[in-house]
Design a protein around this motif. Structure first.
Motif, mmCIF file in Angstrom:
data_model
loop_
_atom_site.group_PDB
_atom_site.id
_atom_site.type_symbol
_atom_site.label_atom_id
_atom_site.label_comp_id
_atom_site.label_asym_id
_atom_site.label_seq_id
_atom_site.Cartn_x
_atom_site.Cartn_y
_atom_site.Cartn_z
ATOM 1 N N SER A 135 64.837 43.989 82.801
ATOM 2 C CA SER A 135 65.696 43.341 83.789
ATOM 3 C C SER A 135 67.104 43.185 83.228
ATOM 4 O O SER A 135 67.281 42.820 82.061
ATOM 5 N N SER A 167 66.153 41.552 79.489
ATOM 6 C CA SER A 167 64.843 40.995 79.177
ATOM 7 C C SER A 167 63.811 42.076 79.440
ATOM 8 O O SER A 167 63.991 42.924 80.325
ATOM 9 N N ALA A 181 59.730 42.510 80.140
ATOM 10 C CA ALA A 181 58.445 41.890 80.437
ATOM 11 C C ALA A 181 57.333 42.897 80.168
ATOM 12 O O ALA A 181 57.382 44.031 80.659
ATOM 13 N N GLN A 236 52.955 43.248 79.850
ATOM 14 C CA GLN A 236 51.664 42.618 80.090
ATOM 15 C C GLN A 236 50.555 43.487 79.527
ATOM 16 O O GLN A 236 50.667 44.710 79.475
ATOM 17 N N ARG A 273 50.706 38.055 78.398
ATOM 18 C CA ARG A 273 51.930 38.769 78.728
ATOM 19 C C ARG A 273 53.093 38.000 78.114
ATOM 20 O O ARG A 273 52.961 36.828 77.769
ATOM 21 N N SER A 284 57.744 37.922 77.569
ATOM 22 C CA SER A 284 59.085 38.403 77.897
ATOM 23 C C SER A 284 59.936 38.332 76.640
ATOM 24 O O SER A 284 59.982 37.294 75.970
ATOM 25 N N LEU A 313 63.732 38.570 75.245
ATOM 26 C CA LEU A 313 65.109 38.438 75.705
ATOM 27 C C LEU A 313 66.053 38.807 74.572
ATOM 28 O O LEU A 313 65.847 38.394 73.422
#
Length: 281
Positions: A53, A119, A121, A123, A175, A177, A179
């Motif tokens: 993102s 970022s 992510a 999973q 999961r 994230s 950054l």
């Protein structure tokens, strides 16, 4: 029946259903943030895809050409943008900074060039379905929605599209994230050099089709970059048995290869149970 009585009946039914689906266990030990970091580093090593993102830049004259080329609508400045990207874990420093092949024409990397942080992510998807699912005895023979516990018989005559349910509880799986920001990997674009050739071999081993757009290809400008991890947010699963929260970046970086290679994730082995805690894997 009075409204208050109906409400009480619905509440009791809901609680009974929840108790049947989510068994109580007060003896579970929640993993530490470092133990969770070990699992996260294993996920990073085994997972080839993630969602990156970024944020669209403010509309400026210098970006007019890019916006026109993309036919970008006006008013997107500051809006988040996320799409799937290939990722890999290819660097020898073992700091847990994901390796990414940045195609400069892509919107994600144009946003980065305009100053956006990123970022990522990721999973965990188990390769094997659990031998025992998280479900009540009432749902073993027939899957029911949560509303059916409150209003028995609801929807029994309705026709719906048959949907194949996931063979596991995604909410119960880890999961995270990451950054941070992207930076070029020194020597990464020189496919004749030691660093560039090693990155290319590692990346193509995970993503065979990526050989067509490695640095120096004749289709798109591409560069190997690393996501420099500055913060880590982790959701290990359900909060009664998994750590949820921020992992100190020092812990993420200090995980050794030996530690994450010894760790095991849900579903790596056949015959696992969804209610298993991490120590049982």
């Amino acid at each position: 029946m009075k409204p208050a009585t109906i409400a009480s009946t619905l509440l009791l039914s809901c609680c009974a259903a929840a108790a049947a689906v989510f068994p109580s266990d007060h003896d579970l030990r929640i993993p530490t943030s470092y133990e969770s970091a070990i699992l996260g580093r294993r996920i990073l090593a085994l997972t080839p895809l993630g969602t990156i993102s970024t944020v669209f830049p403010k509309d400026k004259p210098s970006h007019d050409d890019v916006a026109a080329e993309e036919r970008r609508p006006a008013g997107l400045d500051g809006m988040p943008y996320g799409l799937m990207e290939y990722i890999s874990d290819c660097e020898d420093d073992n700091l847990g900074n994901p390796t990414i092949l940045a195609i400069t024409i892509g919107t994600t990397f144009r946003n980065v060039a305009a100053g956006s942080n990123v970022s990522l992510a990721v999973q965990w998807t188990p390769p094997h379905p659990p031998a025992k699912r998280i479900e009540s005895t009432q749902t073993q023979n027939k899957r029911r929605s949560w509303l059916s516990y409150l209003l028995p018989g609801l929807g029994t005559n309705e026709k719906h599209h048959d949907a194949t349910p996931l063979p596991y509880s995604a909410a119960n799986l880890p999961r995270f994230s990451l950054l941070g920001h992207l930076e070029p990997i020194e020597g990464g674009d020189d496919r004749q050099g030691e660093v560039g050739s090693r990155l290319a071999r590692c990346y193509v081993a995970t993503h065979p089709d990526a050989k067509y757009w490695l640095p120096g290809n004749h289709v798109h400008e591409a560069h190997f970059v690393r996501l420099v991890v500055e913060q880590v947010y982790w959701v290990g699963g359900f909060g009664d048995r998994a750590f949820i929260g921020w992992i100190p970046v020092e812990e993420w970086q200090n995980v050794t290869r030996e530690e994450w290679q010894k760790a095991r994730l849900p579903g790596e082995k056949k015959g696992w149970k969804e209610w298993s805690v991490w120590e049982d894997l």
